[in-house]
Design a protein around this motif. Structure first.
Motif, PDB file in Angstrom:
ATOM      1  N   ASN A 223      50.829  21.625  90.655  1.00 30.90           N
ATOM      2  CA  ASN A 223      49.546  21.728  89.736  1.00 30.90           C
ATOM      3  C   ASN A 223      49.642  20.455  88.885  1.00 30.90           C
ATOM      4  O   ASN A 223      50.498  20.104  87.929  1.00 30.90           O
ATOM      5  N   HIS A 224      48.706  19.603  89.407  1.00 29.95           N
ATOM      6  CA  HIS A 224      48.694  18.087  88.581  1.00 29.95           C
ATOM      7  C   HIS A 224      47.716  18.147  87.537  1.00 29.95           C
ATOM      8  O   HIS A 224      47.538  16.976  86.938  1.00 29.95           O
ATOM      9  N   GLY A 225      47.167  19.471  86.941  1.00 30.74           N
ATOM     10  CA  GLY A 225      46.243  19.403  85.699  1.00 30.74           C
ATOM     11  C   GLY A 225      44.837  19.254  86.154  1.00 30.74           C
ATOM     12  O   GLY A 225      44.051  19.125  85.040  1.00 30.74           O
ATOM     13  N   LEU A 226      44.428  19.075  87.435  1.00 36.84           N
ATOM     14  CA  LEU A 226      43.201  18.422  87.605  1.00 36.84           C
ATOM     15  C   LEU A 226      42.629  19.601  88.800  1.00 36.84           C
ATOM     16  O   LEU A 226      41.293  19.410  89.490  1.00 36.84           O
ATOM     17  N   LEU A 227      43.181  20.695  88.754  1.00 41.32           N
ATOM     18  CA  LEU A 227      42.365  21.881  89.442  1.00 41.32           C
ATOM     19  C   LEU A 227      41.334  22.686  88.497  1.00 41.32           C
ATOM     20  O   LEU A 227      41.336  22.289  87.326  1.00 41.32           O
ATOM     21  N   ARG A 228      40.519  23.422  89.121  1.00 42.82           N
ATOM     22  CA  ARG A 228      39.576  24.059  88.312  1.00 42.82           C
ATOM     23  C   ARG A 228      40.379  25.475  87.913  1.00 42.82           C
ATOM     24  O   ARG A 228      41.453  25.649  88.212  1.00 42.82           O
TER      25      ARG A 228
ATOM     26  N   VAL B 138      51.778  18.805  85.287  1.00 42.97           N
ATOM     27  CA  VAL B 138      50.703  18.535  84.545  1.00 42.97           C
ATOM     28  C   VAL B 138      50.763  17.172  83.754  1.00 42.97           C
ATOM     29  O   VAL B 138      50.169  16.344  83.745  1.00 42.97           O
ATOM     30  N   ASP B 139      51.646  17.331  82.847  1.00 42.91           N
ATOM     31  CA  ASP B 139      52.130  16.279  81.872  1.00 42.91           C
ATOM     32  C   ASP B 139      52.552  14.756  82.771  1.00 42.91           C
ATOM     33  O   ASP B 139      52.067  13.703  82.490  1.00 42.91           O
ATOM     34  N   ARG B 140      53.129  15.150  83.780  1.00 42.48           N
ATOM     35  CA  ARG B 140      53.484  13.727  84.531  1.00 42.48           C
ATOM     36  C   ARG B 140      52.207  13.040  85.050  1.00 42.48           C
ATOM     37  O   ARG B 140      52.388  12.106  85.206  1.00 42.48           O
ATOM     38  N   PHE B 141      51.527  13.868  85.834  1.00 42.70           N
ATOM     39  CA  PHE B 141      50.292  13.241  86.031  1.00 42.70           C
ATOM     40  C   PHE B 141      49.204  12.653  85.002  1.00 42.70           C
ATOM     41  O   PHE B 141      48.850  11.640  85.278  1.00 42.70           O
ATOM     42  N   LEU B 142      48.941  13.541  84.093  1.00 46.21           N
ATOM     43  CA  LEU B 142      48.004  13.091  82.937  1.00 46.21           C
ATOM     44  C   LEU B 142      48.516  11.838  82.415  1.00 46.21           C
ATOM     45  O   LEU B 142      47.955  10.921  81.683  1.00 46.21           O
ATOM     46  N   ASP B 143      49.930  11.849  81.958  1.00 44.35           N
ATOM     47  CA  ASP B 143      50.285  10.379  81.491  1.00 44.35           C
ATOM     48  C   ASP B 143      50.286   9.326  82.332  1.00 44.35           C
ATOM     49  O   ASP B 143      49.932   8.058  81.766  1.00 44.35           O
TER      50      ASP B 143
END
Length: 326
Positions: free
Chosen positions: A70-75, A100-105
């Motif tokens: 889950n990279h935080g960019l899913l629907r 999520v935090d890892r990708f968005l950072d």
């Protein structure tokens, strides 16, 4: 014969009976190929990887390990659906990675679309590789390669590709649907018992909502994209358009405009509704959506999505525009 060439004698899968026959044949072939070894699969929740997962679970059960990143960019609701369908209902050996935090950072302040794509792709491989190194006895890497991928790129699709794994993680490939077209994959998925909203999932870009949160991604704007997209999909489904319009989604560019709320001026985002019809994505037309439905969607977005003061409908065809904004 080249194993990547579909035989002319291969019958198109157009009925549940043919789908069942294909499944039975692939279960036998998978068991012969894999034996008692373990298989690893990057399970995105998309049509192809989901069908491959269901097929492998049927063939070898928990010899398959699925990794869902889950990279935080899913629907909205997609990570939860993957866990529910594959772990809770099918009993899969599923590793869920909250990255999520890892990708968005990493994506913070990055505006260039191509740079965003490269960051997402590179980091996905990094996360997947980290999980793969924790496992023992994995010999095979399963992938959702389908026949158009082979025809178009002579290999594996870029946005699901973990073929770029480091040298210490080179596995033999297991690609059970590589000779099928997308409609056949859906037919097989239906026969395997996957839910309709997974089997008939719309085309979704590899970087996910990252290309629909135009410009530098911020968490609040990304959440607004996710929420407005969920409203759009729900209302299109309620109106009977889910199977009639090829693809539809919302976009929020990094632009604000003046509005009024509670008698005060606001400086908020605009939500752009994008709906297109296409056969192969090389060109696209714009369907006429009833104003009554658009008004309903608009009112729900205003009421339920924070930081929005305008809703627009994109009338652009492809060409000149592309389907996605980035």
């Amino acid at each position: 014969m080249d194993s990547n060439v579909r035989p002319e004698s291969m019958e198109r899968i157009t009925t549940p009976e043919l789908a069942k026959a294909f499944i039975d044949e692939q279960v036998k072939e998978i068991r012969e190929q894999v034996g008692n070894d373990r298989v690893l699969l990057a399970l995105s929740g998309g049509v192809d990887s989901s069908v491959v997962a269901a097929l492998l679970i049927k063939a070898i059960g928990t010899q398959l390990t699925c990794v869902h990143v889950n990279h935080g960019l899913l629907r909205k609701g997609e990570p939860e659906q993957v866990i529910e369908v594959f772990k809770n209902q099918m009993g899969a050996d599923l590793i869920y990675v909250d990255a999520v935090d890892r990708f968005l950072d990493l994506l913070k302040d990055v505006k260039d679309p191509e740079t965003k794509r490269k960051i997402i792709g590179k980091e996905f491989i990094e996360v997947f590789a980290e999980e793969a190194r924790k496992l023992e006895g994995v010999k095979y890497l399963a992938q959702g390669t389908i026949y158009p991928d082979i025809l178009e790129s002579h290999g594996i699709k870029a946005h699901h590709n973990v073929g770029g794994l480091p040298e210490d993680l080179k596995f033999e490939l297991c690609e059970p649907v590589k000779l099928l077209y997308k409609d056949e994959v859906r037919m097989v998925g239906k026969e395997l018992g996957l839910p309709d909203n997974m089997v008939y999932r719309q085309p979704f870009p590899g970087p996910g909502l990252g290309v629909r949160c135009v410009g530098a991604i911020t968490r609040d704007r990304l959440e607004a994209v996710r929420e407005s997209d969920a409203i759009l999909r729900e209302e299109f489904a309620n109106a009977g358009l889910a199977g009639q319009v090829w693809q539809y989604f919302t976009v929020i560019p990094d632009v604000t405009s003046t509005g009024i709320k509670d008698g005060k001026r606001t400086d908020d985002w605009m939500v752009i509704i994008r709906a297109v019809n296409s056969v192969d994505a090389t060109s696209a037309t714009v369907p006429e959506i009833p104003y009554e439905l658009l008004f309903k969607i608009r009112e729900r977005i205003f009421a339920e999505v924070n930081g929005v003061n305008r809703v627009l409908y994109d009338l652009s065809t492809k060409p000149l525009a592309t389907i996605e904004f980035e």
